[in-house]
Enzyme design. Structure first.
Site, PDB file in Angstrom:
ATOM      1  N   LYS A 120       5.525 -10.138  57.091  1.00 31.73           N
ATOM      2  CA  LYS A 120       4.989  -8.571  56.567  1.00 31.73           C
ATOM      3  C   LYS A 120       4.187  -8.100  57.838  1.00 31.73           C
ATOM      4  CE  LYS A 120       5.859  -9.709  51.805  1.00 31.73           C
ATOM      5  NZ  LYS A 120       5.214  -9.898  50.189  1.00 31.73           N
ATOM      6  N   GLN A 172       0.153 -11.688  47.411  1.00 31.22           N
ATOM      7  CA  GLN A 172       1.253 -12.471  47.574  1.00 31.22           C
ATOM      8  C   GLN A 172       1.807 -13.351  46.075  1.00 31.22           C
ATOM      9  OE1 GLN A 172       3.873 -11.839  49.699  1.00 31.22           O
ATOM     10  NE2 GLN A 172       4.979 -13.427  48.884  1.00 31.22           N
ATOM     11  N   ASP A 221       3.144  -2.689  45.840  1.00 34.64           N
ATOM     12  CA  ASP A 221       4.174  -3.429  45.354  1.00 34.64           C
ATOM     13  C   ASP A 221       4.832  -2.859  44.087  1.00 34.64           C
ATOM     14  OD1 ASP A 221       4.889  -5.918  46.527  1.00 34.64           O
ATOM     15  OD2 ASP A 221       2.988  -6.685  45.946  1.00 34.64           O
TER      16      ASP A 221
HETATM   17  N1  GUN Z   1       6.688 -12.696  45.983  1.00 31.14           N
HETATM   18  C1  GUN Z   1       7.895 -12.702  46.025  1.00 31.14           C
HETATM   19  N2  GUN Z   1       8.399 -11.440  46.215  1.00 31.14           N
HETATM   20  C2  GUN Z   1       7.182 -10.790  46.405  1.00 31.14           C
HETATM   21  C3  GUN Z   1       7.083  -9.214  46.462  1.00 31.14           C
HETATM   22  O1  GUN Z   1       7.780  -8.553  46.621  1.00 31.14           O
HETATM   23  N3  GUN Z   1       5.581  -8.966  46.506  1.00 31.14           N
HETATM   24  C4  GUN Z   1       4.685  -9.838  46.302  1.00 31.14           C
HETATM   25  N4  GUN Z   1       3.331  -9.545  46.305  1.00 31.14           N
HETATM   26  N5  GUN Z   1       4.965 -11.380  46.019  1.00 31.14           N
HETATM   27  C5  GUN Z   1       6.134 -11.379  46.136  1.00 31.14           C
END
Ligand code: GUN
Length: 293
Positions: free
Chosen positions: A52, A96, A119
């Site tokens: 990311k 996350q 998100d």
């Molecule tokens: N863990 C797995 N996929 C995601 C996601 O799309 N966003 C976040 N914040 N954590 C994750």
């Protein structure tokens, strides 16, 4: 068979986002910025967060990574989020997941200001997506899948869509994307579904997000269908595979995503899209075109 190449499509979108950010800078606006909170040392989470960050930097989004120890208290984590909520230079906040078990994930998500919830996990944004009232944020994986289908001109209108997995991150918001404007007929299967094959074998578009290698075998897919594999599983030999038995399914379907190189890169690119979308709204610009479903 058409390979839905998330690597290639994400590259194209990244180029256009980069140009867009260059335009903002020419206008004298500050860079968009994304804060990513990583709690603990989970190896998979560390890899995702690194991807990311790298993608953010590639397009010119300022990324701030906040690493917190797994022993952090709920209260201190919420305090950290509140500090970012109040920081005017931050457009998006991402925590996350998964979080350590002593942390209440729901409380943490609710601490994020909905205007910065990149998100789209905050109940206010989920509610907006579900009702069509107000401007919600589409969670990154469903948005990435939507953009991938759009790129290949795969239209869901009137189709039978089956989603396997009912998580808040993928399955549920994916179902809302396909239900918007009553586009598709949506079935969501999950661990208590009695006869999975009876559903998946009827799907014109099948989205699988479970985390079980070879869950979906050749006999379970419809001939000529579109298969979207969200799974990322590491086998004992180190190989990364999805939830679909790709080799045996691929010549029965019209289109399929590879793993890796399918949904994964599209999820990352959607995070950038959502960051830019929040940045645009904050600056009084119209919503981002790619963030619309
Ligand atoms: N863990 C797995 N996929 C995601 C996601 O799309 N966003 C976040 N914040 N954590 C994750």
């Amino acid at each position: 068979m058409l390979l839905l190449d998330g690597r290639e499509v994400s590259k194209q979108i990244i180029m256009s986002l980069k140009e867009e950010i260059e335009e903002y800078q020419k206008k004298g606006l500050r860079k968009p910025s994304l804060a990513v909170i990583l709690v603990g040392e989970d190896p998979a989470s560390k890899i995702y967060v690194r991807r990311k960050r790298e993608a953010s930097e590639k397009v010119g989004i300022n990324s701030i990574c906040i690493n917190l120890p797994s022993s952090i208290s709920q209260e201190d984590l919420v305090q950290e989020i509140k500090r970012l909520n109040d920081d005017d230079s931050i457009d998006g906040i991402l925590v996350q997941l998964p979080l350590p078990t002593h942390i209440d994930t729901g409380e943490v998500i609710q601490a994020i200001k909905p205007d910065k919830d990149v998100d789209g996990f905050h109940p206010e944004n989920v509610g907006r997506l579900a009702t069509g009232i107000g401007r919600g944020i589409v969670p990154c994986t469903p948005l990435g899948i939507w953009l991938l289908l759009k790129h290949y001109k795969i239209d869901a209108f009137g189709k039978d869509v089956v989603i396997v997995g009912a998580s808040n991150i993928v399955g549920k918001p994916m179902s809302l994307v396909f239900l918007k404007d009553e586009r598709a007929t949506v079935t969501v299967c999950h661990k208590n579904t009695r006869d999975l094959k009876s559903h998946t074998s009827q799907a014109d578009i099948l989205v699988v997000a479970v985390g079980k290698p070879k869950l979906i075998t050749r006999d379970m897919v419809k001939e000529g269908s579109v298969v979207i594999d969200v799974g990322i599983n590491r086998l004992e030999n180190g190989k990364i595979v999805g939830d679909v038995d790709f080799e045996n399914v691929k010549d029965k379907v019209y289109a399929i995503t590879p793993v890796p190189g399918g949904v994964g890169p599209m999820t990352v690119v959607s995070l950038l899209v959502n960051t830019l979308h929040l940045y645009r709204l904050k600056h009084g610009f119209p919503p981002h075109l790619f963030a619309q479903i």
